[in-house]
Write a protein that holds these residues in place. Structure first.
Motif, PDB file in Angstrom:
ATOM      1  N   ASN A 139      -3.585  47.668  46.741  1.00 60.68           N
ATOM      2  CA  ASN A 139      -3.365  46.236  46.549  1.00 60.68           C
ATOM      3  C   ASN A 139      -2.539  45.970  45.300  1.00 60.68           C
ATOM      4  N   TYR A 140      -2.783  46.760  44.251  1.00 55.29           N
ATOM      5  CA  TYR A 140      -1.978  46.627  43.030  1.00 55.29           C
ATOM      6  C   TYR A 140      -0.519  46.970  43.315  1.00 55.29           C
ATOM      7  N   ILE A 141      -0.282  48.051  44.041  1.00 56.13           N
ATOM      8  CA  ILE A 141       1.092  48.480  44.332  1.00 56.13           C
ATOM      9  C   ILE A 141       1.821  47.418  45.151  1.00 56.13           C
ATOM     10  N   LEU A 142       1.191  46.919  46.206  1.00 56.72           N
ATOM     11  CA  LEU A 142       1.849  45.919  47.056  1.00 56.72           C
ATOM     12  C   LEU A 142       2.087  44.611  46.303  1.00 56.72           C
ATOM     13  N   THR A 143       1.123  44.212  45.484  1.00 62.96           N
ATOM     14  CA  THR A 143       1.285  42.988  44.691  1.00 62.96           C
ATOM     15  C   THR A 143       2.448  43.124  43.718  1.00 62.96           C
ATOM     16  N   THR A 144       2.543  44.284  43.056  1.00 61.13           N
ATOM     17  CA  THR A 144       3.605  44.506  42.072  1.00 61.13           C
ATOM     18  C   THR A 144       4.965  44.621  42.750  1.00 61.13           C
ATOM     19  N   MET A 145       5.018  45.274  43.899  1.00 56.60           N
ATOM     20  CA  MET A 145       6.278  45.342  44.651  1.00 56.60           C
ATOM     21  C   MET A 145       6.782  43.943  44.977  1.00 56.60           C
ATOM     22  N   GLU A 146       5.878  43.068  45.388  1.00 56.81           N
ATOM     23  CA  GLU A 146       6.274  41.707  45.730  1.00 56.81           C
ATOM     24  C   GLU A 146       6.751  40.943  44.495  1.00 56.81           C
ATOM     25  N   ALA A 147       6.034  41.106  43.375  1.00 59.48           N
ATOM     26  CA  ALA A 147       6.356  40.337  42.169  1.00 59.48           C
ATOM     27  C   ALA A 147       7.660  40.788  41.518  1.00 59.48           C
ATOM     28  N   THR A 148       7.996  42.085  41.660  1.00 59.33           N
ATOM     29  CA  THR A 148       9.135  42.640  40.927  1.00 59.33           C
ATOM     30  C   THR A 148      10.322  42.997  41.804  1.00 59.33           C
ATOM     31  N   GLY A 149      10.126  43.093  43.125  1.00 61.00           N
ATOM     32  CA  GLY A 149      11.210  43.516  44.006  1.00 61.00           C
ATOM     33  C   GLY A 149      11.482  45.003  43.960  1.00 61.00           C
ATOM     34  N   ARG A 150      10.608  45.773  43.288  1.00 62.37           N
ATOM     35  CA  ARG A 150      10.807  47.222  43.190  1.00 62.37           C
ATOM     36  C   ARG A 150      10.197  47.915  44.407  1.00 62.37           C
ATOM     37  N   ASP A 151      10.640  49.153  44.643  1.00 61.52           N
ATOM     38  CA  ASP A 151      10.158  49.894  45.801  1.00 61.52           C
ATOM     39  C   ASP A 151       8.914  50.719  45.473  1.00 61.52           C
ATOM     40  N   PHE A 152       8.347  51.279  46.544  1.00 57.34           N
ATOM     41  CA  PHE A 152       7.045  51.941  46.465  1.00 57.34           C
ATOM     42  C   PHE A 152       6.992  53.037  45.408  1.00 57.34           C
ATOM     43  N   ALA A 201       4.601  55.213  40.478  1.00 62.12           N
ATOM     44  CA  ALA A 201       4.697  55.931  39.202  1.00 62.12           C
ATOM     45  C   ALA A 201       4.132  55.079  38.053  1.00 62.12           C
ATOM     46  N   GLU A 202       4.418  53.787  38.083  1.00 60.92           N
ATOM     47  CA  GLU A 202       3.863  52.896  37.060  1.00 60.92           C
ATOM     48  C   GLU A 202       2.341  52.831  37.164  1.00 60.92           C
ATOM     49  N   LEU A 219      -2.788  45.997  52.715  1.00 62.12           N
ATOM     50  CA  LEU A 219      -3.447  47.089  53.430  1.00 62.12           C
ATOM     51  C   LEU A 219      -4.856  46.604  53.760  1.00 62.12           C
ATOM     52  N   LEU A 220      -5.148  46.477  55.051  1.00 63.04           N
ATOM     53  CA  LEU A 220      -6.454  46.009  55.485  1.00 63.04           C
ATOM     54  C   LEU A 220      -7.202  47.100  56.236  1.00 63.04           C
ATOM     55  N   GLY A 221      -8.517  47.048  56.110  1.00 65.91           N
ATOM     56  CA  GLY A 221      -9.407  47.762  57.012  1.00 65.91           C
ATOM     57  C   GLY A 221     -10.037  46.729  57.925  1.00 65.91           C
ATOM     58  N   LEU A 222     -10.013  46.965  59.224  1.00 67.90           N
ATOM     59  CA  LEU A 222     -10.520  45.995  60.207  1.00 67.90           C
ATOM     60  C   LEU A 222     -11.435  46.702  61.197  1.00 67.90           C
ATOM     61  N   ALA A 223     -12.542  46.054  61.533  1.00 66.53           N
ATOM     62  CA  ALA A 223     -13.459  46.596  62.540  1.00 66.53           C
ATOM     63  C   ALA A 223     -13.908  45.477  63.460  1.00 66.53           C
ATOM     64  N   GLN A 224     -13.970  45.796  64.750  1.00 68.73           N
ATOM     65  CA  GLN A 224     -14.374  44.798  65.732  1.00 68.73           C
ATOM     66  C   GLN A 224     -14.977  45.509  66.930  1.00 68.73           C
ATOM     67  N   LEU A 225     -16.072  44.927  67.442  1.00 70.63           N
ATOM     68  CA  LEU A 225     -16.743  45.464  68.621  1.00 70.63           C
ATOM     69  C   LEU A 225     -16.471  44.534  69.789  1.00 70.63           C
ATOM     70  N   ASP A 228      -5.091  39.568  44.835  1.00 75.19           N
ATOM     71  CA  ASP A 228      -3.996  40.340  44.249  1.00 75.19           C
ATOM     72  C   ASP A 228      -4.494  41.412  43.278  1.00 75.19           C
ATOM     73  N   GLY A 229      -3.550  42.239  42.852  1.00 76.43           N
ATOM     74  CA  GLY A 229      -3.834  43.246  41.839  1.00 76.43           C
ATOM     75  C   GLY A 229      -4.863  44.251  42.314  1.00 76.43           C
ATOM     76  N   VAL A 230      -5.765  44.645  41.405  1.00 75.40           N
ATOM     77  CA  VAL A 230      -6.750  45.677  41.731  1.00 75.40           C
ATOM     78  C   VAL A 230      -7.998  45.104  42.407  1.00 75.40           C
ATOM     79  N   TYR A 231      -7.973  43.836  42.757  1.00 78.23           N
ATOM     80  CA  TYR A 231      -9.144  43.221  43.375  1.00 78.23           C
ATOM     81  C   TYR A 231      -9.307  43.651  44.832  1.00 78.23           C
ATOM     82  N   ASN A 232     -10.557  43.663  45.277  1.00 81.10           N
ATOM     83  CA  ASN A 232     -10.928  43.886  46.671  1.00 81.10           C
ATOM     84  C   ASN A 232     -11.490  42.594  47.247  1.00 81.10           C
ATOM     85  N   ALA A 233     -11.539  42.501  48.561  1.00 83.92           N
ATOM     86  CA  ALA A 233     -12.178  41.373  49.232  1.00 83.92           C
ATOM     87  C   ALA A 233     -12.613  41.807  50.617  1.00 83.92           C
TER      88      ALA A 233
END
Length: 450
Positions: free
Chosen positions: A177-190, A195-196, A262-268, A292-297
């Motif tokens: 979540n941190y990587i994807l959030t930072t990619m969006e905020a900075t326009g940098r690639d994975f 590395a950061e 990045l999501l984890g999803l489960a359904q019956l 965003d960032g290192v948070y989970n939900a």
């Protein structure tokens, strides 16, 4: 009769609950620190004092963030489980096998409660450990194993026990979540952002466990077992990480009104359980899009309660120690529940649903030659595979020396098997320069009542 002038004898307080902690890394030291800081409050809530009487770790000489004091040192963690001065074993070593497994099995066989933060162990061995727990009457608690300080295990096992869980999903890995959030905020690639993240300590030197989705899948398997009263079935989960997500994907998603998570999803559904971990386009209007960032939900959808969302820090010394301590307090106070929400003998083995049977919408990115007829060829393939296009983006034309132009399209609902077939056919077109890339779109609407 009591002699005149003498004081009445004070009744002895309850005996301390004696803890044996195996693993004195980030989380283990976090537990020691929390006990030292909040000891009287914790004792009041537990109904008795807590005392660390034994510890085990790889190195006794290593300098640590917290001091276990006069606790007995065990070089062999299994010896800690057998120590008569230990009432509760706290396993914080990690690993799905080896010493962690041996310690937990030995403790449960000795009738001693086990508290663990070990998601890999539970994902791989959780059902067997739950059966040992039932056989020997020893509680097994693991709030800290999923989403750090978020009390999602207790929520599923207790607070939502009266609900049929229609679906659960969440952001289960803070590194991704941190990587994807930072990619969006900075326009940098994975690669640059990874590395950061490693320099900042948010990602391990070997980040595979996180960025390839394995950590999130371990947690999802545990949550799915609790939600659906089933054995833990990590092996059946579909797992895909975030390495292929580019800054261009994130920019295109934003233009379409989505963010990538990045999501984890489960359904019956109809007796079949689908567990999947992969990048998703989620509408910007949904609450989870703004975690965003290192948070989970974690979001749950119950037939009685509707949608709930729990958000917080998914890792770190103190959030994880908070969850460990919650389990210890429950054990001290006698609040015990079956590890997987139902007695081990009542767990129902559901048929595993294959990812090829998933139905959803898709984001498709292609790099194609800038020449007439390309879109027509792609559209013809999609039509033959029973897939219809919802939207198409192509910005400008390529200069003469460019290696093609990016084309992005989104689809209406389609079966995964049909989409895989279409991608294979598109990749064989001479005008398509690289293998097409997809990201699944999750609209995250509340399921209709059954």
């Amino acid at each position: 009769m009591q002699p005149a002038g003498s004081k009445a004898a004070q009744p002895a307080g309850p005996a301390p609950l004696r803890l044996g902690i195996a693993g004195l890394g980030t989380v283990g030291c976090g537990v020691l620190t929390l006990l030292e800081r909040n000891g009287p409050l914790i004792a009041a809530r537990a109904g008795r004092p807590l005392q660390v009487t034994s510890v085990s770790a790889r190195s006794r000489r290593k300098k640590r963030a917290a001091d276990p004091g006069p606790a007995t040192w065990h070089s062999d963690p299994v010896a800690l489980a057998r120590d008569p001065e230990v009432d509760v074993v706290v396993e914080l070593m990690g690993g799905s096998d080896g010493p962690a497994r041996a310690l937990c099995e030995a403790a449960l066989r000795a009738g001693k409660p086990v508290v663990t933060a070990n998601k890999a162990l539970l994902a791989e061995r959780g059902t067997a450990l739950a059966r040992l727990s039932a056989r020997y009457g020893a509680p097994l608690a693991y709030e800290a194993a999923v989403a750090g300080g978020i009390p999602i295990i207790k929520a599923l096992r207790e607070g939502l026990a009266g609900n049929r869980i229609r679906r659960l999903y969440g952001i289960l890995n803070g590194t991704c979540n941190y990587i994807l959030t930072t990619m969006e905020a900075t326009g940098r690639d994975f690669d640059d952002v990874l590395a950061e993240a490693q320099r900042l300590g948010y990602a391990e030197a070997d980040p595979s466990f996180d960025v390839d989705g394995i950590d999130a899948a371990h947690k999802l398997a545990i949550l799915a077992a609790l939600a659906y009263g089933a054995p833990v079935d990590f092996a059946s989960a579909y797992v895909e990480g975030i390495r292929a997500v580019t800054a261009a994907d994130i920019a295109m998603a934003a233009e379409l009104g989505f963010r990538i998570k990045l999501l984890g999803l489960a359904q019956l559904e109809d007796g079949a359980l689908l567990q999947r971990v992969h990048p998703c386009l989620v509408p910007r209007t949904t609450p989870i899009a703004h975690v965003d960032g290192v948070y989970n939900a974690v979001v749950t959808e119950g037939d009685a309660v509707g949608r709930t969302l729990l958000e917080g820090r998914g890792a770190g010394a103190e959030p994880t120690a908070s969850a460990v301590m919650a389990d210890i307090i429950d054990i001290a106070a006698g609040r015990i529940a079956p590890p997987l929400g139902l007695p081990a003998t009542a767990l129902a083995k559901h048929r595993a649903c294959h990812m090829r049977d998933h139905v959803g919408c898709y984001y498709v990115r292609l790099q194609v030659r800038d020449e007439p007829g390309v879109i027509a060829d792609i559209s013809a393939i999609l039509k033959r595979c029973s897939i219809s296009i919802e939207s198409l983006l192509q910005h400008g034309r390529a200069p003469d020396d460019a290696r093609g132009v990016p084309v992005v399209m989104t689809t209406h609902e389609a079966r995964e098997a049909h989409m895989m077939q279409a991608l294979s056919r598109m990749a064989r077109l001479p005008s398509v320069l690289h293998a097409p890339h997809i990201i699944r779109i999750e609209k995250l609407t509340v399921p209709e009542e059954s």
